[in-house]
Design a protein around this motif. Structure first.
Motif, PDB file in Angstrom:
ATOM      1  N   ASN A   3       0.816  -1.145  -0.088  1.00  0.00           N
ATOM      2  CA  ASN A   3       0.013  -0.106  -0.069  1.00  0.00           C
ATOM      3  C   ASN A   3       0.970   1.133   0.090  1.00  0.00           C
ATOM      4  O   ASN A   3       0.387   2.370   0.631  1.00  0.00           O
ATOM      5  CB  ASN A   3      -0.986   0.167   1.229  1.00  0.00           C
ATOM      6  N   ASN A  70      -4.563   4.298  -4.046  1.00  0.00           N
ATOM      7  CA  ASN A  70      -4.589   3.492  -3.225  1.00  0.00           C
ATOM      8  C   ASN A  70      -5.966   2.417  -3.396  1.00  0.00           C
ATOM      9  O   ASN A  70      -5.878   1.175  -3.127  1.00  0.00           O
ATOM     10  CB  ASN A  70      -5.433   4.387  -2.052  1.00  0.00           C
ATOM     11  N   LEU A  71      -7.071   2.909  -4.186  1.00  0.00           N
ATOM     12  CA  LEU A  71      -8.038   2.197  -4.400  1.00  0.00           C
ATOM     13  C   LEU A  71      -8.144   1.347  -5.661  1.00  0.00           C
ATOM     14  O   LEU A  71      -9.199   0.413  -5.924  1.00  0.00           O
ATOM     15  CB  LEU A  71      -9.356   3.027  -4.463  1.00  0.00           C
ATOM     16  N   GLY A  74      -2.725   0.211  -4.861  1.00  0.00           N
ATOM     17  CA  GLY A  74      -2.160   0.402  -3.823  1.00  0.00           C
ATOM     18  C   GLY A  74      -0.536   0.785  -4.114  1.00  0.00           C
ATOM     19  O   GLY A  74       0.139   0.994  -3.110  1.00  0.00           O
ATOM     20  N   GLY A 133      -7.654   2.724   1.706  1.00  0.00           N
ATOM     21  CA  GLY A 133      -7.411   1.633   0.634  1.00  0.00           C
ATOM     22  C   GLY A 133      -7.006   0.341   1.730  1.00  0.00           C
ATOM     23  O   GLY A 133      -6.809  -0.638   0.846  1.00  0.00           O
ATOM     24  N   TYR A 547     -12.546   0.235  -9.135  1.00  0.00           N
ATOM     25  CA  TYR A 547     -11.566   0.425  -8.075  1.00  0.00           C
ATOM     26  C   TYR A 547     -11.631  -0.535  -7.007  1.00  0.00           C
ATOM     27  O   TYR A 547     -12.603  -0.503  -5.827  1.00  0.00           O
ATOM     28  CB  TYR A 547     -12.196   1.895  -7.301  1.00  0.00           C
ATOM     29  N   ALA A 549      -9.834  -1.744  -4.742  1.00  0.00           N
ATOM     30  CA  ALA A 549      -9.320  -1.606  -3.060  1.00  0.00           C
ATOM     31  C   ALA A 549      -8.605  -2.911  -2.431  1.00  0.00           C
ATOM     32  O   ALA A 549      -9.085  -3.371  -1.507  1.00  0.00           O
ATOM     33  CB  ALA A 549     -10.295  -0.910  -2.221  1.00  0.00           C
TER      34      ALA A 549
END
Length: 693
Positions: A3, A70-71, A74, A133, A547, A549
């Motif tokens: 991440n 992030n989503l 990462g 995330g 997205y 995540a």
């Protein structure tokens, strides 16, 4: 690569090493003599209204970029250079207009540039350490429902603006106070390198020389050009995404069979840009991981359907193939994280022992050993910088008092937000946190690796197991992860900024204030940006979403594994996890045994683990970016080194900012007009017959 900011994409940047090496050579000519005739403004004058206005605008921009990264995968590259460059451009333009009109009261200085960079990075850093995330979104019902039913019911806490902002405000500032009294020891006594902070400082210093200002203008021009291209390309692609699996992002580049196993180029300007910033070994490692998993491992496990797992399971059930994808990637991430934790801890303890030995041998500060080091330590630059750095002392009582006051508020508040996180869990975390924050800040100074999420994972397993499955251990572990991760992450960020400020002659007062202001901005901006994504995309967090995540699912299942044990794993998954955990450690041992010069062809386990869950499409994008930079360097290395980061930043920023208008369009119900979808010849014939009838 967990991440983002502790990953090798951020920490093994060859660009930083080259910048530091080149500019250290120039350091012999004395940087501070170039600025000798320029007055160093007082710390209050470094904190200008225009600096914070520009910081706010850039913080919103960078929070959107970091949130998108992030989503999606990462993987978050270092954006320090972009922040420093854009801050320089905006304020320089502002002051030039005022200067021509005769209204300029205060010229733009490198200290003010440092304040902007610090504020922006602190703010966008909350988008990472805030866990949008990972752990924070991992608490949601949407992520929890993807796992098999828990033995003790389904624990979840859905996102809401109120509690997210409150949570970040009560946990994000403790890290700033936890290591504040140690700034002199870290920066002057131990002379820690902090490569990211050092590289940023050298770049900011160069911007404010006549030669550097000219180059910065050209870099900004390139950044703007590719920013515009990336934004327009994102807008153009939107028109073709009217349904599921529609648009250029689902282009079956290598055929429909390869597309089924996630091998395709999805035309993402963001990840082409990220690939240009990340070292080649990162991009190749991602591709190797994708080939190993989606090209070999998952097709083989699919042949065991009906034996290892039921053939009637939902495709996204963690008791089926999806479980192997998630838990094997977790095993590799934990193996790599654990190895690097002990590696950095060993280096930290060895470094501390060596530094204290030198300090005891000669109590004079800076500590020296021989005449060459004496000359270097007593250089004109070091004298000027140390004098200013020690002039504006932040009292120790202020740091200790601030930590205890914030800890008391946090201990009283957090159980109201997370009922399963008891007050005594929080006190235990805050007792150990300063020590871990120091280890992380010191290790980051030596290696440029922040192991924030590794410390967060330790909190997940310890607090989660302590709470137990029947008492909300999953949520307690994830919340504890957030508390620990925020403390150790902001602590290392603060020391990086102190190093930048030391080298640019920015006051420690202004550095601390800008860090506090930037953190406060991030505590509001980041949840609001996440909320836009959450409301605009109802499928956010699902494997089929744009997205997905991925780390939210990973973190939730880590917490679940910590409280429920190995019973959560599908058949024979544990054996595979053991194998990949061990392989991750062995690969790291081989890399370290060969040394940096000879280990360039050995892939990085953390990077390999990410495509195990997501697929190789983004790795192909990043390899394209890596190839562009490689060819550019072969044609004209000087130009590639000077403008490569600016081009990459433009691609990332433009595509990242497009998510704002696309989110607004989704919120107001405006849908794209066209669905561009690709079918096999046989399917197309069936569709034609159906439509013809």
């Amino acid at each position: 690569m967990d991440n983002g900011r502790e990953n090798n994409a951020d920490r093994e940047m060859g660009l930083q090493d080259e910048v530091i090496k080149k500019l250290e050579d120039k350091e012999e000519l004395s940087v501070e003599r170039i600025f000798e005739n320029k007055e160093v403004p007082s710390w209050r004058k470094q904190l200008t209204t225009r600096a914070f206005a520009v910081s706010f605008v850039l913080s919103v921009m960078f929070c959107f970029i970091v949130m998108k990264l992030n989503l999606t995968t990462g993987i978050i590259p270092s954006l320090n250079v972009s922040a420093g460059l854009l801050g320089f451009f905006f304020v320089k333009t502002w002051t030039k207009v005022l200067e021509k009109s005769g209204m300029l009261k205060q010229p733009f200085t490198r200290q003010e540039n440092t304040v902007i960079q610090t504020c922006v990075v602190a703010s966008s850093g909350i988008a990472f350490s805030g866990g949008f995330g990972s752990y924070l979104f991992g608490m949601s019902e949407r992520v929890a429902k993807q796992s098999a039913e828990a033995k003790y019911g389904l624990d979840y806490k859905n996102p809401a603006i109120g509690w997210m902002i409150s949570f970040l405000f009560v946990v994000s500032f403790l890290g700033l106070f936890s290591v504040l009294p140690l700034r002199k020891i870290m920066i002057i006594d131990f002379k820690l390198t902090y490569p990211s902070g050092t590289a940023t400082a050298y770049l900011i210093n160069s911007f404010h020389t006549p030669e550097g200002a000219k180059l910065a203008k050209k870099q900004v021009r390139e950044l703007g050009k590719f920013f515009s291209f990336s934004f327009v390309w994102g807008f153009f692609q939107w028109f073709f995404t009217a349904g599921d699996d529609c648009g250029f992002s689902n282009f079956p580049t290598f055929g429909l069979k390869a597309y089924k196993y996630k091998f395709f180029f999805d035309f993402s300007a963001t990840y082409v840009g990220v690939g240009m910033i990340c070292p080649h070994i990162i991009n190749v490692s991602l591709l190797v991981g994708g080939i190993l998993s989606w090209g070999i491992l998952w097709p083989l496990i699919e042949t065991r359907k009906g034996d290892w797992y039921s053939a009637d399971l939902d495709p996204h059930s963690l008791q089926g193939l999806q479980g192997y994808k998630v838990f094997i990637s977790i095993a590799m991430i934990l193996g790599d994280g654990l190895y690097n934790f002990f590696k950095v801890l060993r280096q930290t303890l060895a470094g501390l022992f060596y530094k204290f030995q030198r300090r005891n041998a000669n109590m004079q500060i800076p500590v020296v050993e021989d005449s060459s080091r004496v000359r270097k330590s007593l250089s004109y630059d070091d004298q000027r910088r140390a004098q200013l750095f020690l002039k504006d002392q932040i009292p120790t009582w202020f740091a200790i008092g601030g930590y205890f006051a914030l800890a008391a508020v946090s201990t009283a508040t957090l159980p109201l937000i997370f009922h399963h996180l008891k007050w005594y869990y929080i006190i235990v975390i805050y007792i150990f946190a300063p020590t871990l924050a120091f280890c992380n800040a010191f290790g980051c100074g030596l290696t440029d690796w922040s192991l924030a999420s590794t410390y967060g994972k330790l909190a997940i397993f310890t607090i989660g197991a302590w709470a137990g499955a029947s008492h909300g251990g999953v949520l307690a572990g994830l919340a504890a992860c957030g508390v620990m991760m925020n403390i150790v992450s902001t602590a290392s960020d603060l020391m990086q900024d102190f190093k930048t400020g030391y080298l640019t002659m920015a006051s420690p007062y202004s550095m601390f204030v800008s860090q506090v202001v930037g953190t406060a901005m991030g505590c509001v901006i980041s949840p609001c940006v996440f909320w836009i994504f959450y409301k605009a995309f109802p499928d956010l967090g699902l494997p089929t979403s744009a997205y997905p995540a991925p780390f939210a699912t990973v973190y939730y299942n880590m917490a679940k594994l910590g409280v429920e044990g190995f019973s959560a794993l599908p058949k024979d998954c544990l054996k595979l996890c053991y194998g990949f955990f061990a392989a991750s450690i062995v690969i790291n041992l081989i890399r370290d045994a060969l040394g940096k010069k000879r280990s360039w062809f050995i892939p990085l386990p953390m990077a390999m683990a990410i495509p195990f869950y997501l697929g190789s499409y983004f790795a192909i994008d990043m390899c394209v970016g890596s190839l562009i930079l490689f060819v550019w360097q072969k044609i004209n290395r000087a130009k590639a080194d000077a403008f490569g980061p600016a081009v990459a930043s433009g691609l990332i920023c433009g595509d990242g900012i497009w998510t704002l208008p696309s989110s607004i369009l989704a919120l107001v119900g405006v849908k794209p007009p066209i669905c561009m979808k690709f079918l096999s010849r046989a399917t197309n014939t069936k569709v034609d017959k159906y439509l013809g009838s």
